[in-house]
Design an enzyme around this catalytic site. Sequence first.
Site, PDB file in Angstrom:
ATOM      1  N   HIS A  98      21.995 132.258  -5.214  1.00  0.00           N
ATOM      2  CA  HIS A  98      21.739 132.119  -6.648  1.00  0.00           C
ATOM      3  C   HIS A  98      22.917 131.458  -7.359  1.00  0.00           C
ATOM      4  O   HIS A  98      22.757 130.510  -8.128  1.00  0.00           O
ATOM      5  CB  HIS A  98      21.472 133.521  -7.211  1.00  0.00           C
ATOM      6  CG  HIS A  98      22.348 134.580  -6.591  1.00  0.00           C
ATOM      7  ND1 HIS A  98      23.476 135.030  -7.190  1.00  0.00           N
ATOM      8  CD2 HIS A  98      22.296 135.208  -5.381  1.00  0.00           C
ATOM      9  CE1 HIS A  98      24.072 135.915  -6.390  1.00  0.00           C
ATOM     10  NE2 HIS A  98      23.377 136.038  -5.288  1.00  0.00           N
ATOM     11  N   THR A 117      37.288 133.525 -13.954  1.00  0.00           N
ATOM     12  CA  THR A 117      37.390 134.494 -12.874  1.00  0.00           C
ATOM     13  C   THR A 117      38.743 134.349 -12.178  1.00  0.00           C
ATOM     14  O   THR A 117      39.399 133.316 -12.306  1.00  0.00           O
ATOM     15  CB  THR A 117      36.265 134.269 -11.832  1.00  0.00           C
ATOM     16  OG1 THR A 117      36.278 135.323 -10.864  1.00  0.00           O
ATOM     17  CG2 THR A 117      36.410 132.950 -11.104  1.00  0.00           C
ATOM     18  N   ASP A 131      27.532 134.835 -14.681  1.00  0.00           N
ATOM     19  CA  ASP A 131      27.146 136.237 -14.701  1.00  0.00           C
ATOM     20  C   ASP A 131      25.891 136.372 -13.857  1.00  0.00           C
ATOM     21  O   ASP A 131      25.021 135.499 -13.898  1.00  0.00           O
ATOM     22  CB  ASP A 131      26.895 136.720 -16.136  1.00  0.00           C
ATOM     23  CG  ASP A 131      27.059 138.227 -16.237  1.00  0.00           C
ATOM     24  OD1 ASP A 131      28.125 138.727 -15.856  1.00  0.00           O
ATOM     25  OD2 ASP A 131      26.106 138.909 -16.660  1.00  0.00           O
ATOM     26  N   THR A 132      25.834 137.437 -13.064  1.00  0.00           N
ATOM     27  CA  THR A 132      24.737 137.617 -12.116  1.00  0.00           C
ATOM     28  C   THR A 132      24.152 139.011 -12.239  1.00  0.00           C
ATOM     29  O   THR A 132      24.867 139.965 -12.539  1.00  0.00           O
ATOM     30  CB  THR A 132      25.257 137.428 -10.669  1.00  0.00           C
ATOM     31  OG1 THR A 132      25.676 136.081 -10.514  1.00  0.00           O
ATOM     32  CG2 THR A 132      24.191 137.730  -9.629  1.00  0.00           C
ATOM     33  N   PHE A 179      28.962 141.253  -0.159  1.00  0.00           N
ATOM     34  CA  PHE A 179      29.411 142.290  -1.086  1.00  0.00           C
ATOM     35  C   PHE A 179      28.212 142.773  -1.910  1.00  0.00           C
ATOM     36  O   PHE A 179      27.091 142.294  -1.740  1.00  0.00           O
ATOM     37  CB  PHE A 179      30.511 141.739  -2.008  1.00  0.00           C
ATOM     38  CG  PHE A 179      30.004 140.728  -3.008  1.00  0.00           C
ATOM     39  CD1 PHE A 179      29.745 139.427  -2.627  1.00  0.00           C
ATOM     40  CD2 PHE A 179      29.762 141.095  -4.327  1.00  0.00           C
ATOM     41  CE1 PHE A 179      29.268 138.497  -3.546  1.00  0.00           C
ATOM     42  CE2 PHE A 179      29.285 140.166  -5.255  1.00  0.00           C
ATOM     43  CZ  PHE A 179      29.040 138.866  -4.854  1.00  0.00           C
ATOM     44  N   GLY A 180      28.485 143.700  -2.807  1.00  0.00           N
ATOM     45  CA  GLY A 180      27.455 144.173  -3.743  1.00  0.00           C
ATOM     46  C   GLY A 180      26.213 144.675  -3.021  1.00  0.00           C
ATOM     47  O   GLY A 180      26.285 145.479  -2.094  1.00  0.00           O
ATOM     48  N   TYR A 181      25.054 144.146  -3.432  1.00  0.00           N
ATOM     49  CA  TYR A 181      23.761 144.617  -2.910  1.00  0.00           C
ATOM     50  C   TYR A 181      23.334 143.872  -1.645  1.00  0.00           C
ATOM     51  O   TYR A 181      22.203 144.049  -1.187  1.00  0.00           O
ATOM     52  CB  TYR A 181      22.682 144.430  -3.983  1.00  0.00           C
ATOM     53  CG  TYR A 181      22.896 145.271  -5.226  1.00  0.00           C
ATOM     54  CD1 TYR A 181      22.328 146.538  -5.338  1.00  0.00           C
ATOM     55  CD2 TYR A 181      23.665 144.802  -6.289  1.00  0.00           C
ATOM     56  CE1 TYR A 181      22.516 147.306  -6.472  1.00  0.00           C
ATOM     57  CE2 TYR A 181      23.861 145.567  -7.434  1.00  0.00           C
ATOM     58  CZ  TYR A 181      23.281 146.816  -7.522  1.00  0.00           C
ATOM     59  OH  TYR A 181      23.471 147.585  -8.641  1.00  0.00           O
ATOM     60  N   LYS A 215      24.818 132.154   3.616  1.00  0.00           N
ATOM     61  CA  LYS A 215      24.513 132.739   2.309  1.00  0.00           C
ATOM     62  C   LYS A 215      24.775 131.735   1.185  1.00  0.00           C
ATOM     63  O   LYS A 215      23.953 131.579   0.279  1.00  0.00           O
ATOM     64  CB  LYS A 215      25.332 134.021   2.093  1.00  0.00           C
ATOM     65  CG  LYS A 215      25.036 134.644   0.743  1.00  0.00           C
ATOM     66  CD  LYS A 215      25.847 135.878   0.427  1.00  0.00           C
ATOM     67  CE  LYS A 215      25.817 136.140  -1.078  1.00  0.00           C
ATOM     68  NZ  LYS A 215      26.618 137.271  -1.500  1.00  0.00           N
ATOM     69  N   ASN A 242      38.460 135.615  -8.894  1.00  0.00           N
ATOM     70  CA  ASN A 242      37.896 135.914  -7.582  1.00  0.00           C
ATOM     71  C   ASN A 242      38.031 134.678  -6.674  1.00  0.00           C
ATOM     72  O   ASN A 242      37.440 133.625  -6.928  1.00  0.00           O
ATOM     73  CB  ASN A 242      36.422 136.292  -7.784  1.00  0.00           C
ATOM     74  CG  ASN A 242      35.706 136.593  -6.491  1.00  0.00           C
ATOM     75  OD1 ASN A 242      35.784 135.829  -5.534  1.00  0.00           O
ATOM     76  ND2 ASN A 242      35.012 137.711  -6.468  1.00  0.00           N
TER      77      ASN A 242
END
Length: 190
Positions: free
Chosen positions: A175, A7, A67-68, A147-149, A170, A9
């Site tokens: 996860h 990554t 991967d998520t 971010f995301g959901y 968080k 990120n």
Amino acid sequence: MDLVFATNNAGKLSEAQDIVKNHKIISLKDINCFDDLPETHETIFENAEEKAMYLWDKYHLNCFSDDTGLEVEALNGAPGVYSARYAGQQKNPEDNMRLLLENLKCEDNRKARFHTEVVLILDGKIYHFEGYVNGIITREKRGNQGFGYDPIFQPEGYKITMAEMTADEKNKISHRGMALKKMGKFLLDY
Ligand code: IMP
């Protein structure tokens, strides 16, 4: 040793480095890898494995990938491996959340989970670690962190969504954090 994380990120890199204290985590940029890593499979594990194996095959460097996916019970595990591009190739989180809320409009079963797979390759040997966080999909968006959901995911035992949590809160339950912590524990012996 240096361990390549598949990554660039910055958030993911610093989360991993905070957890894996006895090795140096480096990025794709650090090894001059500017390739689009392949993600061609139908499961989260296979996609994570594919990315790590790509790096190992090309560079022969110790590495890991993640991967998520968000798995919604009433949708038989969707969006799952397609979470990033649920509403289309534009990979827009707002579009993805809108579509998910629409698909669950008449659904009372709101159960969902985030599922992360981390695949580590050390000297050509493959190791695998997983992490989950259970929760529910809310009826509307709340919060603007993360971010995301995150704005529509409320973890079990909480009254707030992940987007209403601080990054520290968080990371403690996430996860990805759970899978990385398992890898970190394993790496203590290396
Ligand atoms: P990735 O494998 O980390 O790139 O995650 C794939 C997709 O899952 C992302 O584009 C997001 O839509 C979603 N996702 C992954 N992790 C999270 C999270 O911690 N919160 C919310 N959405 C996430």
